[in-house]
Write a protein that holds these residues in place. Structure first.
Motif, PDB file in Angstrom:
ATOM      1  N   HIS A   1      30.106 -10.334 -45.249  1.00  0.00           N
ATOM      2  CA  HIS A   1      29.275  -9.291 -45.846  1.00  0.00           C
ATOM      3  C   HIS A   1      28.932  -9.694 -47.280  1.00  0.00           C
ATOM      4  O   HIS A   1      29.818  -9.952 -48.087  1.00  0.00           O
ATOM      5  CB  HIS A   1      30.007  -7.957 -45.836  1.00  0.00           C
ATOM      6  CG  HIS A   1      30.191  -7.401 -44.464  1.00  0.00           C
ATOM      7  ND1 HIS A   1      30.349  -6.055 -44.209  1.00  0.00           N
ATOM      8  CD2 HIS A   1      30.236  -8.010 -43.246  1.00  0.00           C
ATOM      9  CE1 HIS A   1      30.481  -5.858 -42.910  1.00  0.00           C
ATOM     10  NE2 HIS A   1      30.424  -7.025 -42.308  1.00  0.00           N
ATOM     11  N   ARG A   2      27.676  -9.736 -47.591  1.00  0.00           N
ATOM     12  CA  ARG A   2      27.237 -10.096 -48.943  1.00  0.00           C
ATOM     13  C   ARG A   2      26.964  -8.850 -49.772  1.00  0.00           C
ATOM     14  O   ARG A   2      27.331  -8.779 -50.935  1.00  0.00           O
ATOM     15  CB  ARG A   2      25.991 -10.970 -48.873  1.00  0.00           C
ATOM     16  CG  ARG A   2      26.195 -12.304 -48.154  1.00  0.00           C
ATOM     17  CD  ARG A   2      27.322 -13.141 -48.739  1.00  0.00           C
ATOM     18  NE  ARG A   2      27.180 -14.524 -48.322  1.00  0.00           N
ATOM     19  CZ  ARG A   2      27.105 -15.563 -49.155  1.00  0.00           C
ATOM     20  NH1 ARG A   2      27.205 -15.365 -50.452  1.00  0.00           N
ATOM     21  NH2 ARG A   2      26.955 -16.781 -48.696  1.00  0.00           N
ATOM     22  N   VAL A   3      26.260  -7.883 -49.183  1.00  0.00           N
ATOM     23  CA  VAL A   3      26.037  -6.594 -49.844  1.00  0.00           C
ATOM     24  C   VAL A   3      27.163  -5.672 -49.384  1.00  0.00           C
ATOM     25  O   VAL A   3      27.234  -5.297 -48.219  1.00  0.00           O
ATOM     26  CB  VAL A   3      24.666  -6.008 -49.473  1.00  0.00           C
ATOM     27  CG1 VAL A   3      24.460  -4.661 -50.167  1.00  0.00           C
ATOM     28  CG2 VAL A   3      23.553  -6.985 -49.852  1.00  0.00           C
ATOM     29  N   LEU A   4      28.067  -5.325 -50.277  1.00  0.00           N
ATOM     30  CA  LEU A   4      29.268  -4.593 -49.901  1.00  0.00           C
ATOM     31  C   LEU A   4      29.004  -3.098 -49.849  1.00  0.00           C
ATOM     32  O   LEU A   4      28.348  -2.544 -50.734  1.00  0.00           O
ATOM     33  CB  LEU A   4      30.391  -4.906 -50.889  1.00  0.00           C
ATOM     34  CG  LEU A   4      30.801  -6.376 -50.972  1.00  0.00           C
ATOM     35  CD1 LEU A   4      31.944  -6.549 -51.965  1.00  0.00           C
ATOM     36  CD2 LEU A   4      31.180  -6.931 -49.602  1.00  0.00           C
ATOM     37  N   GLN A   5      29.563  -2.478 -48.830  1.00  0.00           N
ATOM     38  CA  GLN A   5      29.392  -1.039 -48.638  1.00  0.00           C
ATOM     39  C   GLN A   5      30.755  -0.365 -48.734  1.00  0.00           C
ATOM     40  O   GLN A   5      31.660  -0.687 -47.958  1.00  0.00           O
ATOM     41  CB  GLN A   5      28.775  -0.750 -47.267  1.00  0.00           C
ATOM     42  CG  GLN A   5      27.421  -1.395 -47.032  1.00  0.00           C
ATOM     43  CD  GLN A   5      26.331  -0.813 -47.912  1.00  0.00           C
ATOM     44  OE1 GLN A   5      26.468   0.305 -48.418  1.00  0.00           O
ATOM     45  NE2 GLN A   5      25.257  -1.562 -48.103  1.00  0.00           N
TER      46      GLN A   5
ATOM     47  N   THR B   1      28.947  -6.831 -59.484  1.00  0.00           N
ATOM     48  CA  THR B   1      28.027  -5.703 -59.365  1.00  0.00           C
ATOM     49  C   THR B   1      26.773  -6.003 -60.168  1.00  0.00           C
ATOM     50  O   THR B   1      26.823  -6.633 -61.223  1.00  0.00           O
ATOM     51  CB  THR B   1      28.657  -4.390 -59.855  1.00  0.00           C
ATOM     52  OG1 THR B   1      29.162  -4.571 -61.185  1.00  0.00           O
ATOM     53  CG2 THR B   1      29.790  -3.967 -58.939  1.00  0.00           C
ATOM     54  N   ASP B   2      25.652  -5.535 -59.641  1.00  0.00           N
ATOM     55  CA  ASP B   2      24.341  -5.776 -60.252  1.00  0.00           C
ATOM     56  C   ASP B   2      23.691  -4.437 -60.552  1.00  0.00           C
ATOM     57  O   ASP B   2      23.492  -3.615 -59.656  1.00  0.00           O
ATOM     58  CB  ASP B   2      23.473  -6.593 -59.295  1.00  0.00           C
ATOM     59  CG  ASP B   2      22.054  -6.773 -59.801  1.00  0.00           C
ATOM     60  OD1 ASP B   2      21.857  -6.752 -61.036  1.00  0.00           O
ATOM     61  OD2 ASP B   2      21.136  -6.926 -58.966  1.00  0.00           O
TER      62      ASP B   2
ATOM     63  N   ARG C   1      19.855   1.469 -58.089  1.00  0.00           N
ATOM     64  CA  ARG C   1      21.272   1.848 -58.091  1.00  0.00           C
ATOM     65  C   ARG C   1      22.107   0.581 -58.058  1.00  0.00           C
ATOM     66  O   ARG C   1      21.657  -0.466 -57.562  1.00  0.00           O
ATOM     67  CB  ARG C   1      21.599   2.727 -56.882  1.00  0.00           C
ATOM     68  CG  ARG C   1      21.352   2.080 -55.539  1.00  0.00           C
ATOM     69  CD  ARG C   1      21.680   3.024 -54.403  1.00  0.00           C
ATOM     70  NE  ARG C   1      21.456   2.402 -53.091  1.00  0.00           N
ATOM     71  CZ  ARG C   1      22.335   1.635 -52.464  1.00  0.00           C
ATOM     72  NH1 ARG C   1      23.508   1.367 -53.055  1.00  0.00           N
ATOM     73  NH2 ARG C   1      22.058   1.114 -51.288  1.00  0.00           N
ATOM     74  N   PRO C   2      23.324   0.612 -58.583  1.00  0.00           N
ATOM     75  CA  PRO C   2      24.158  -0.594 -58.609  1.00  0.00           C
ATOM     76  C   PRO C   2      24.472  -1.082 -57.198  1.00  0.00           C
ATOM     77  O   PRO C   2      24.652  -0.294 -56.269  1.00  0.00           O
ATOM     78  CB  PRO C   2      25.428  -0.126 -59.323  1.00  0.00           C
ATOM     79  CG  PRO C   2      25.025   1.085 -60.083  1.00  0.00           C
ATOM     80  CD  PRO C   2      23.970   1.752 -59.263  1.00  0.00           C
ATOM     81  N   VAL C   3      24.520  -2.392 -57.051  1.00  0.00           N
ATOM     82  CA  VAL C   3      24.857  -3.026 -55.780  1.00  0.00           C
ATOM     83  C   VAL C   3      25.999  -4.005 -56.020  1.00  0.00           C
ATOM     84  O   VAL C   3      26.001  -4.734 -57.021  1.00  0.00           O
ATOM     85  CB  VAL C   3      23.641  -3.773 -55.188  1.00  0.00           C
ATOM     86  CG1 VAL C   3      24.022  -4.465 -53.880  1.00  0.00           C
ATOM     87  CG2 VAL C   3      22.486  -2.821 -54.958  1.00  0.00           C
ATOM     88  N   ALA C   4      26.965  -4.020 -55.099  1.00  0.00           N
ATOM     89  CA  ALA C   4      28.078  -4.971 -55.182  1.00  0.00           C
ATOM     90  C   ALA C   4      27.829  -6.099 -54.188  1.00  0.00           C
ATOM     91  O   ALA C   4      27.484  -5.860 -53.024  1.00  0.00           O
ATOM     92  CB  ALA C   4      29.401  -4.279 -54.884  1.00  0.00           C
ATOM     93  N   TYR C   5      28.004  -7.336 -54.656  1.00  0.00           N
ATOM     94  CA  TYR C   5      27.805  -8.514 -53.821  1.00  0.00           C
ATOM     95  C   TYR C   5      29.098  -9.306 -53.714  1.00  0.00           C
ATOM     96  O   TYR C   5      29.851  -9.421 -54.690  1.00  0.00           O
ATOM     97  CB  TYR C   5      26.733  -9.434 -54.413  1.00  0.00           C
ATOM     98  CG  TYR C   5      25.358  -8.829 -54.493  1.00  0.00           C
ATOM     99  CD1 TYR C   5      24.526  -8.781 -53.375  1.00  0.00           C
ATOM    100  CD2 TYR C   5      24.884  -8.303 -55.682  1.00  0.00           C
ATOM    101  CE1 TYR C   5      23.257  -8.223 -53.448  1.00  0.00           C
ATOM    102  CE2 TYR C   5      23.621  -7.741 -55.760  1.00  0.00           C
ATOM    103  CZ  TYR C   5      22.817  -7.701 -54.648  1.00  0.00           C
ATOM    104  OH  TYR C   5      21.572  -7.152 -54.732  1.00  0.00           O
TER     105      TYR C   5
END
Length: 218
Positions: free
Chosen positions: A172-176, A58-59, A64-68
């Motif tokens: 998927h790189r950017v996880l939703q 997570t970044d 807002r935080p993003v999970a990769y």
């Protein structure tokens, strides 16, 4: 089964990714990521030569935080022709010098991901040797082997591994996170890998990690 070595890494994986992630077309954060390990799993290389890890970070550097999702392939020597996919080099306390690659561009990792979707491989715990990963779910609607002669394309949405026959495995790189915590495969999907990761607030999120599409979707 792969053996997990609990030892030192210099630089660490997060340090390598902090320098590498901003160069990716799918990266959404600031110039200097603020990373934390959030989950993932491993796959075994039957030949025992390549370490395979699907790492979720997570970044917190953006609004807002993003999970990769970052699939990583660890090798004891350079992979010829893969200079563009090199994440970095590190010194492993047990194995010595290691070359870490963006695993979508590593043929061994890509083949093992295909084997996972086909049911010929099992996801392994990220941190414990000889232990299946409990939160990785795999399904496939069709039988038969999936070609691993992939053409790999990175774009803003992620990474597409396209087969000569047409099916596309999209990583998927950017996880939703899935709505209500229940992942539903998209229309046209003929297989998928889903899993969970830890959100910055400590809750667990679940969603698609990779989806196999039946057409030429990229």
């Amino acid at each position: 089964m792969a053996v997990i070595h609990h030892t030192t890494l210099k630089p660490t994986k997060l340090e390598l990714l902090t320098a590498w992630l901003p160069s990716r077309p799918w990266y959404r954060g600031a110039a200097e990521p603020e990373l934390a390990k959030a989950g993932g799993f491993r796959l075994d290389d039957p030949q025992g030569a390549v370490g395979i890890e699907f790492m979720v970070v997570t970044d917190a550097s953006g609004p807002r935080p993003v999970a990769y999702l970052v699939p990583l392939a660890y090798r004891g020597a350079p992979l010829e022709g893969a200079e563009h996919a090199l994440v970095g080099m590190m010194e492993h306390g047990v194995l010595g010098q290691r070359w870490a690659y963006d695993g979508c561009h590593d043929p061994v990792l890509a083949a093992r991901l295909a084997a996972l979707i086909e049911g010929r491989a099992q996801a392994q715990d990220q941190n414990v040797s000889d232990t299946p990963a409990q939160d990785v779910v795999v399904s496939r609607a069709e039988e038969g082997s999936l070609s691993t002669d992939f053409t790999v394309t990175d774009d803003r949405d992620g990474t597409a591994l396209t087969t000569p026959q047409g099916p596309v495995l999209r990583v998927h790189r950017v996880l939703q996170p899935a709505a209500d915590g229940l992942f539903v495969p998209p229309q046209g999907a003929i297989g998928h890998v889903s899993g969970s990761w830890e959100a910055p607030d400590g809750t667990r999120a679940q969603g698609a990690l990779a989806v196999l599409h039946g057409g030429s979707r990229a």
